[in-house]
Design a protein around this motif. Structure first.
Motif, PDB file in Angstrom:
ATOM      1  N   UNK A   1      39.034  41.144  40.671  1.00 44.14           N
ATOM      2  CA  UNK A   1      38.681  40.037  40.381  1.00 44.14           C
ATOM      3  C   UNK A   1      39.941  39.207  39.590  1.00 44.14           C
ATOM      4  N   UNK A   2      39.778  40.427  38.425  1.00 40.00           N
ATOM      5  CA  UNK A   2      41.063  39.671  37.347  1.00 40.00           C
ATOM      6  C   UNK A   2      42.247  39.747  37.292  1.00 40.00           C
ATOM      7  N   UNK A   3      42.726  39.731  38.907  1.00 41.01           N
ATOM      8  CA  UNK A   3      43.955  40.461  38.759  1.00 41.01           C
ATOM      9  C   UNK A   3      44.665  38.422  40.125  1.00 41.01           C
ATOM     10  N   UNK A   4      42.734  37.962  40.882  1.00 39.55           N
ATOM     11  CA  UNK A   4      43.413  37.600  41.638  1.00 39.55           C
ATOM     12  C   UNK A   4      43.131  35.750  41.128  1.00 39.55           C
ATOM     13  N   UNK A   5      43.801  34.042  41.693  1.00 41.74           N
ATOM     14  CA  UNK A   5      43.440  33.413  40.865  1.00 41.74           C
ATOM     15  C   UNK A   5      42.318  32.722  41.648  1.00 41.74           C
ATOM     16  N   UNK A   6      41.617  31.622  41.174  1.00 41.50           N
ATOM     17  CA  UNK A   6      40.456  31.718  42.231  1.00 41.50           C
ATOM     18  C   UNK A   6      40.064  31.354  42.914  1.00 41.50           C
ATOM     19  N   UNK A   7      41.662  30.667  44.045  1.00 41.04           N
ATOM     20  CA  UNK A   7      41.793  30.336  45.228  1.00 41.04           C
ATOM     21  C   UNK A   7      41.407  32.029  46.512  1.00 41.04           C
ATOM     22  N   UNK A   8      42.453  32.538  45.383  1.00 43.67           N
ATOM     23  CA  UNK A   8      42.442  33.683  46.047  1.00 43.67           C
ATOM     24  C   UNK A   8      40.770  34.775  46.422  1.00 43.67           C
TER      25      UNK A   8
END
Length: 550
Positions: free
Chosen positions: A33-40
């Protein structure tokens, strides 16, 4: 009914392998989760939920099937019964003959809604708030329009349910946006022209009325024909009262209400309705994937997903007889079953449930397109043309004795694809003002070959040489195809091939002479056309063309 195959690990701990990820999976997801954007993150959650839903459904069915083997069979019966459950289809229309006092622009557009009141309480001068589920738009009387704009169709519960369930609270509401009771100069919110059938455009003055469905139930309860599957005709009147439509609840909750304080109380009128009722629901049973009566044959394309889960060694080595013994074909299915495979599994089970093989009887291959059951290339070729549209002149053109160029020209002429003056004009191209052969009428390919004065004289001279002058195109006969069909029927059968060859020859030379007059600016001359036809006819006979003379 045999259950679906379970992996060995699943037999030991049901749900561990295919259920939602446990604590380890959740920790791993937290790191990602830390490496993903909100949309991703949102997309990933949706994809995971989409993947897990059929897997979870599969696990639930597996658990219940192991505890109770009759569970899946009972679920299947529930689906079959649900598809067979009867409903009533109500069709509503307005007849101009029974509403003679009302003019069309006073009544239409007329909206017909199936709605129910959200509560029995209403303010003074206001109707209850109605929540609607289906809207139909009528724009004409039944005599003046097609079914799309002159009939409203609704599906309601059967007669027994109408009187015992909450369905009895439903009303059929009529909203007229016409100008009944108003002068032509007054404003009307929707007017006579409706660009969108959305009720959000209806705010303002209108006339409305309703028919409670419990009144329909009392009328239909005594109808014996309805239970026999027949259509029951009903006549009903609805009183249309002037009111003000308040669509403040339309956008969010599909609700509306009417207020009578904002308009004059005068101007009520009655609409005479034509209603028909018919049982519906059971007739669509054959379309259900759970109905065993709808599968006379199983096309291979419908089993593509489930076949992919059968190992190759079983596909190559397993016979039909071996697969049917004790439901062995079920145990041949391996891997994770998604919703599509589960559906195909139920369909295949319905088909194989009634199959029983006779011991000692050899298999037979039956070719269903042939009545004898034997394959033939003719029957296979005819299958390619199922649903095709027959070309009426095909036999006369392509079976006639004539050069291919003549046949191809007649094929184009029958489709009105020749570049005559009318077709050139439609495309804005330079064209003659009238027929270049007779200089009297507008030129079309049908007129050129049959209706032109010049052409009729050529037909008379050529057919007179064959003693068939009585078959010439008559005055006013401007359709070449119709004339050819009529003339051929009046020719003796043994001379029809020769007559068709003559028709091809004359039509070809009329077209060539027309092009000579247009492109080379020549003069129309009947003697030239007849001489050319006579020379070609001699050459055709020497080449083997049949004779048309008696």
């Amino acid at each position: 009914m045999p259950g679906l195959p379970l992996p060995q690990s699943l037999n030991q701990n049901i749900g561990c392998e295919y259920a939602y990820p446990g604590s380890t999976g959740q920790a791993f997801r937290q790191q990602l989760r830390t490496a993903l954007s909100p949309d991703e993150k949102l997309t990933a959650e949706k994809d995971l939920a989409l993947y897990c839903k059929p897997v979870e459904l599969y696990n639930i069915i597996q658990r219940r099937a192991m505890k109770n083997p009759l569970f899946i069979q009972r679920c299947l019966l529930y689906n079959i019964h649900a598809r067979r459950k009867k409903r009533i289809q109500i069709t509503i229309s307005l007849s101009g003959s029974t509403n003679t006092e009302l003019q069309t622009h006073y009544v239409f557009p007329l909206y017909v809604l199936l709605a129910r009141p959200t509560s029995n309480l209403s303010l003074e001068g206001h109707s209850p708030i109605y929540r609607f589920s289906r809207v139909c738009l009528l724009t004409s009387f039944s005599e003046h329009g097609n079914k799309d704009n002159s009939e409203a169709t609704f599906i309601i519960p059967d007669v027994k349910s109408l009187s015992t369930s909450r369905a009895c609270n439903h009303d059929i509401i009529f909203i007229s946006c016409g100008q009944v009771g108003q002068s032509n100069g007054e404003d009307n919110c929707s007017g006579n022209h409706v660009e969108d059938s959305s009720l959000q455009m209806l705010e303002g003055k209108c006339s409305w009325g309703k028919i409670p469905t419990n009144l329909l139930a009392s009328s239909l309860e005594s109808c014996v024909n309805l239970s026999l599957g027949h259509i029951v005709e009903l006549a009903s009147k609805v009183t249309m009262r002037p009111s003000f439509l308040e669509p403040k609840f339309l956008e969010q909750d599909s609700c509306l209400t009417f207020c009578s304080h904002k308009v004059d109380a005068v101007g009520s009128y009655k609409l005479q309705l034509c209603m028909s009722a018919q049982e519906a629901g059971a007739r669509d049973m054959s379309l259900s994937p759970y109905s065993s009566y709808s599968y006379n044959d199983v096309p291979p394309s419908s089993l593509s997903d489930i076949i992919r889960l059968v190992p190759s060694k079983f596909k190559r080595g397993r016979t039909v007889q071996e697969a049917l013994v004790d439901g062995r074909w079920v145990r041949d299915i391996r891997g994770v079953l998604d919703a599509q495979v589960l559906t195909e599994y139920l369909q295949l089970w319905d088909v194989l449930e009634t199959v029983s093989l006779a011991p000692g009887v050899s298999d037979q291959h039956l070719w269903t397109p042939s009545t004898s059951g034997q394959y033939s290339s003719r029957s296979a070729y005819q299958r390619f043309f199922i649903g095709s549209i027959a070309f009426e002149l095909a036999h006369r053109i392509w079976k006639s004795w004539a050069p291919p160029k003549c046949k191809f020209f007649l094929w184009l002429a029958s489709l009105n694809r020749c570049w005559t003056a009318d077709r050139l004009a439609r495309r804005g191209l330079e064209h003659p003002d009238c027929c270049v052969l007779c200089n009297q009428e507008e030129e079309t390919i049908q007129q050129l070959l049959a209706g032109c004065v010049f052409s009729r004289q050529v037909w008379f001279q050529v057919l007179s040489a064959c003693n068939l002058q009585h078959l010439c195109p008559s005055l006013g006969e401007d359709n070449f195809q119709v004339w050819w069909q009529r003339a051929e029927q009046n020719v003796p059968k043994q001379r029809r091939k020769g007559f068709n060859s003559v028709v091809c020859l004359v039509a070809w030379w009329l077209w060539k002479h027309r092009n000579y007059c247009v492109l080379d600016e020549g003069a129309a001359d009947i003697s030239i056309v007849v001489r050319e036809i006579s020379e070609d006819a001699t050459n055709w006979r020497l080449a083997g063309a049949p004779r048309a003379e008696g």
